[in-house]
Design a protein around this motif. Sequence first.
Motif, PDB file in Angstrom:
ATOM      1  N   LEU A  72      -8.957  -1.814  -6.007  1.00 51.14           N
ATOM      2  CA  LEU A  72      -8.028  -1.165  -5.077  1.00 51.14           C
ATOM      3  C   LEU A  72      -8.455  -1.595  -3.680  1.00 51.14           C
ATOM      4  O   LEU A  72      -9.540  -1.208  -3.213  1.00 51.14           O
ATOM      5  N   PHE A 114       0.854  -1.194   0.000  1.00 49.90           N
ATOM      6  CA  PHE A 114       0.000   0.000   0.000  1.00 49.90           C
ATOM      7  C   PHE A 114       0.888   1.241   0.000  1.00 49.90           C
ATOM      8  O   PHE A 114       2.082   1.169   0.254  1.00 49.90           O
ATOM      9  N   ALA A 115       0.263   2.363  -0.301  1.00 50.92           N
ATOM     10  CA  ALA A 115       0.965   3.649  -0.170  1.00 50.92           C
ATOM     11  C   ALA A 115      -0.049   4.712   0.238  1.00 50.92           C
ATOM     12  O   ALA A 115      -0.173   5.050   1.401  1.00 50.92           O
ATOM     13  N   CYS A 116      -0.859   5.195  -0.717  1.00 49.52           N
ATOM     14  CA  CYS A 116      -1.683   6.380  -0.435  1.00 49.52           C
ATOM     15  C   CYS A 116      -2.909   6.106   0.433  1.00 49.52           C
ATOM     16  O   CYS A 116      -3.377   6.978   1.145  1.00 49.52           O
ATOM     17  N   LYS A 117      -3.450   4.936   0.365  1.00 51.32           N
ATOM     18  CA  LYS A 117      -4.715   4.551   1.029  1.00 51.32           C
ATOM     19  C   LYS A 117      -5.883   5.430   0.596  1.00 51.32           C
ATOM     20  O   LYS A 117      -6.891   5.523   1.293  1.00 51.32           O
ATOM     21  N   GLY A 118      -5.748   6.116  -0.514  1.00 56.30           N
ATOM     22  CA  GLY A 118      -6.809   7.027  -0.952  1.00 56.30           C
ATOM     23  C   GLY A 118      -7.358   6.720  -2.336  1.00 56.30           C
ATOM     24  O   GLY A 118      -8.048   7.538  -2.931  1.00 56.30           O
ATOM     25  N   GLY A 119      -7.017   5.567  -2.893  1.00 60.20           N
ATOM     26  CA  GLY A 119      -7.530   5.209  -4.213  1.00 60.20           C
ATOM     27  C   GLY A 119      -6.807   5.897  -5.360  1.00 60.20           C
ATOM     28  O   GLY A 119      -7.318   5.972  -6.473  1.00 60.20           O
ATOM     29  N   VAL A 120      -5.586   6.382  -5.092  1.00 59.91           N
ATOM     30  CA  VAL A 120      -4.871   7.173  -6.095  1.00 59.91           C
ATOM     31  C   VAL A 120      -3.677   6.437  -6.692  1.00 59.91           C
ATOM     32  O   VAL A 120      -3.449   6.481  -7.900  1.00 59.91           O
ATOM     33  N   CYS A 121      -2.919   5.720  -5.853  1.00 56.70           N
ATOM     34  CA  CYS A 121      -1.605   5.265  -6.330  1.00 56.70           C
ATOM     35  C   CYS A 121      -1.622   3.894  -7.000  1.00 56.70           C
ATOM     36  O   CYS A 121      -0.701   3.563  -7.733  1.00 56.70           O
ATOM     37  N   CYS A 122      -2.588   3.056  -6.703  1.00 57.99           N
ATOM     38  CA  CYS A 122      -2.703   1.747  -7.349  1.00 57.99           C
ATOM     39  C   CYS A 122      -1.813   0.668  -6.718  1.00 57.99           C
ATOM     40  O   CYS A 122      -1.813  -0.475  -7.157  1.00 57.99           O
ATOM     41  N   THR A 123      -1.051   1.023  -5.692  1.00 60.81           N
ATOM     42  CA  THR A 123      -0.123   0.056  -5.092  1.00 60.81           C
ATOM     43  C   THR A 123      -0.858  -1.135  -4.487  1.00 60.81           C
ATOM     44  O   THR A 123      -0.340  -2.249  -4.466  1.00 60.81           O
ATOM     45  N   CYS A 124      -2.080  -0.921  -3.990  1.00 61.08           N
ATOM     46  CA  CYS A 124      -2.822  -1.979  -3.288  1.00 61.08           C
ATOM     47  C   CYS A 124      -3.679  -2.798  -4.246  1.00 61.08           C
ATOM     48  O   CYS A 124      -4.567  -3.523  -3.798  1.00 61.08           O
ATOM     49  N   CYS A 176      -7.603  -0.801  -0.782  1.00 57.27           N
ATOM     50  CA  CYS A 176      -7.795   0.229   0.244  1.00 57.27           C
ATOM     51  C   CYS A 176      -9.194   0.828   0.161  1.00 57.27           C
ATOM     52  O   CYS A 176      -9.619   1.547   1.055  1.00 57.27           O
TER      53      CYS A 176
HETATM   54  S1  FES Z   1      -2.970   2.363  -1.396  1.00 58.49           S
HETATM   55 FE1  FES Z   1      -2.972   3.791  -3.043  1.00 58.49          FE
HETATM   56  S2  FES Z   1      -4.709   3.184  -4.206  1.00 58.49           S
HETATM   57 FE2  FES Z   1      -4.810   1.906  -2.449  1.00 58.49          FE
END
Ligand code: FES
Length: 362
Positions: free
Chosen positions: A345, A307-317, A347
Motif C-alpha cells: 500500500l 488513492f482514497a483513504c490514505k490510511g491503509g484501509v481501502c487498497c486503492t493505492c 500510502c
Molecule cells: S489510499 Fe487507501 S490504502 Fe492507501
Amino acid sequence: MHHFHQLKATKVSKETNDCIHIGFEIPDHLKHEFSFKQGQYINVRFVFGEEDLRRSYSIINAPSEDNPELEILVKHLDQGKVSTYLNQELKEGDLVEIMAPSGHFYTHYHVSNEKTYIGLAAGSGISPVLSNIKEALYQEPKSSAYLFFSNRSFVDIIFKKEIDELVEKFDGRLKVIFLVSREKHFEDELFEGRISAEKLDLLFQRFTDIPVQESTYFICGPSEMIKGISDYLKKEKKVPSLQIMYEYYAAPDEEGNAEMSEEFKAIPNLESMVTLIIDDDEYSFHLNSKKNSILDQALAEKLPVPFACKGGVCCTCKAQVMEGEVFMDKNFALTEDEVARGFVLTCQCHPTTNVVMLNYDV
Ligand code: FES
C-alpha cells in the motif's frame, strides 16, 4: 486503470435520519468495467476548491440479485465534507466521479455448498455484509445465514424493510437478530448493547444451532468490534482464519501515527530514487526514507497516483514492488498472499533501499 468516470445519480433517498441511499446509472460502455463482486466498494472523488477529496463506499447490492444496480449508503459524519455534501446537497441527476469497483471482502460461492454464513454488522457496516449474505443465499440454495446487526435504536436500523423482505423471501434460510445499543429491546435484553466478544458468546449460547467453528463470518463495523470479534473467533472458538472476513471502514485508532511507530524509527535513513509505473508511464523522484510516504511524495510531485483513504484501509493505492525494498507500516487491506507476492500500500510505504521501483498497473 484507476480512472474516475462521471456517473449519474438516479436515486437519492433518505434511509435513516443520518444516512442517504444513492443509486447510480451505469452507461452501457461502462457496464463491463463496473461489474462487481459482492462486498466490493467504489471510490468517489469531489474537488472542493483546492481540496481533492476521495472516499470509499461499499456497494449494497449482490451481483445475483434481479437487475443488480450500483447503490451505496453514505452515513453523515459531522466533520465529513463529502458525507455532508452527499447527504445534504446531492440530487437525482447530479454527476459524481466514481472509480470502478474494487476490494476483496468476499468468498466464493458454489451451488452445491451447504454452509452457514454469519454476518456481524454495526450501523453503516451493514452494506458489504448484506451484499455477501444476499449473494450466498442467491447462489447456494442449501446454505443458510444469520445476521446479527446492531444499531443505536430501532428507528436507526438501516435497510430494515429490505432485510425483513429478505427474511420472507428466503423462507427460513435467513435469521436476523437486531441489536440496539441505546434503547431497550422489547423482546429480550440479550439483544441490547453493541456486538462484542462477550455478547457474541452469549448469542452463541442462545442460538445453539449455529455451527460456530464451521461457519463463515463477515464482519464490518468499528475497528474495536472487528478486532475483538475476530480475535475471539480465532482464539476462543478455533475458527480458521480463512473463514473470517472483515472490512474496516477506518484505520484502527490504536494503531497510532505510522511515522511514530517503533518499526518506522528502526528503518535506515537513506536517500532513494523512487520510480513509479502508472498507466504505462514511468515517473521518478528522490525521497528520503524518513520523510513522506511514497504516495504523499507522488502527490506532492503531482503524479496521477490512485488513492482514497490514505490510511491503509481501502487498497486503492496498491502497487507491486518490482525493484528494491520498502517498509509498509499499516495494512488493513492486503491479503497475506498479496503481501507475499510483493504488493504494498503505497500510502504506507517508505523506501528502504537506494533504488525502488513500484508498478501500479498490475
Ligand atoms: S489510499 Fe487507501 S490504502 Fe492507501
